[in-house]
Design an enzyme around this catalytic site. Sequence first.
Site, mmCIF file in Angstrom:
data_model
loop_
_atom_site.group_PDB
_atom_site.id
_atom_site.type_symbol
_atom_site.label_atom_id
_atom_site.label_comp_id
_atom_site.label_asym_id
_atom_site.label_seq_id
_atom_site.Cartn_x
_atom_site.Cartn_y
_atom_site.Cartn_z
ATOM 1 N N ILE A 18 72.999 -56.300 2.968
ATOM 2 C CA ILE A 18 71.592 -55.974 2.726
ATOM 3 C C ILE A 18 70.761 -56.196 3.982
ATOM 4 O O ILE A 18 69.845 -55.430 4.285
ATOM 5 C CB ILE A 18 71.044 -56.813 1.560
ATOM 6 N N LYS A 48 73.549 -53.318 16.829
ATOM 7 C CA LYS A 48 72.685 -52.856 17.922
ATOM 8 C C LYS A 48 72.937 -51.387 18.234
ATOM 9 O O LYS A 48 71.998 -50.603 18.428
ATOM 10 C CB LYS A 48 72.928 -53.696 19.174
ATOM 11 N N ASP A 66 71.637 -70.733 12.249
ATOM 12 C CA ASP A 66 72.058 -71.482 11.072
ATOM 13 C C ASP A 66 70.801 -71.828 10.284
ATOM 14 O O ASP A 66 70.017 -72.691 10.685
ATOM 15 C CB ASP A 66 72.789 -72.755 11.497
ATOM 16 N N ARG A 132 58.790 -71.601 5.664
ATOM 17 C CA ARG A 132 57.843 -72.539 6.271
ATOM 18 C C ARG A 132 57.583 -72.202 7.739
ATOM 19 O O ARG A 132 56.426 -72.165 8.187
ATOM 20 C CB ARG A 132 58.375 -73.970 6.153
ATOM 21 N N TYR A 166 75.068 -71.301 -7.518
ATOM 22 C CA TYR A 166 74.506 -70.027 -7.067
ATOM 23 C C TYR A 166 73.290 -69.643 -7.905
ATOM 24 O O TYR A 166 72.211 -69.339 -7.368
ATOM 25 C CB TYR A 166 75.559 -68.923 -7.120
ATOM 26 N N LYS A 170 69.276 -69.507 -6.600
ATOM 27 C CA LYS A 170 68.475 -68.287 -6.624
ATOM 28 C C LYS A 170 67.264 -68.421 -7.549
ATOM 29 O O LYS A 170 66.178 -67.902 -7.257
ATOM 30 C CB LYS A 170 69.344 -67.093 -7.036
ATOM 31 N N THR A 201 78.321 -54.881 -1.151
ATOM 32 C CA THR A 201 78.267 -55.404 0.216
ATOM 33 C C THR A 201 79.569 -56.148 0.501
ATOM 34 O O THR A 201 80.365 -56.405 -0.413
ATOM 35 C CB THR A 201 77.093 -56.385 0.402
#
EC number: 1.1.1.-
Length: 261
Positions: A18, A48, A66, A132, A166, A170, A201
């Site tokens: 995605i 690229k 990371d 943030r 998971y 989410k 994906t």
Amino acid sequence: MASVKSRVFAITGGASGIGAATSRLLAERGATAVCVGDISCKNFDELKESMKKINPATEVHCSLLDVTSPTEVEKWVKSIVAKFGNLHGAANIAGIAQGAGLRNSPTILEEGDEEWSKVLKVNLDGVFYCTRAEVRAMKSLPSDDRSIVNVGSIAALSHIPDVYAYGTSKGASTYFTTCVAADTFPFGIRVNSVSPGITDTPLLPQFIPKAKTSDEVKEVYRKEGFSVVKAGDVARTIVWLLSEDSSPVYGANINVGASMP
């Protein structure tokens, strides 16, 4: 067509799936710069090259990132503003999967501490650190329509008695995003979530480890009533939310594909 022309964007997890589809679509729509942060540099050259073919005028910068390190995240966001003098939008897409169908019932007893911590560190803490840092950078820039999109999942809504880390990560990410949206909208920063359904994906097979092929994974989900969407389908929604065309939408969580079977 969503307008992102002459704007600067940051994409985490942007080198595949995605994230890569979003990066390419931003180039296609005329973005000035797309800055990709990813835990792996394996796909950087390919990304690229493909984006250069789509739009040679879009600057593409790929960096190892990371998202579980707040220090790395802050440094990365600051480097984007330092180079381009702006940050109009960001999509926080970096995330990891958790395999289903590996535990005996009651599955909660086989949800390991290490796996729980790892998944939440990437999928929840990473979203917090990135959001943030992006808000901090955007607030210091001149007033403009600025947008942040965090990628959740329908797993937050489906109440599956498995893959607890998971789904929890989410669900918490989506809640966090809604709260931040209310906080930052007065400052001209719109924050929204996109919750993809089952998406084709490279990450997809990791959700059903017992399946032998990608087609087998898709068939498992189809039998459960889920449609399978493409990365580009999700990318179009993300890019719309990043664009000025979606103003004044904020605090939304948009499902792409079936929200529930």
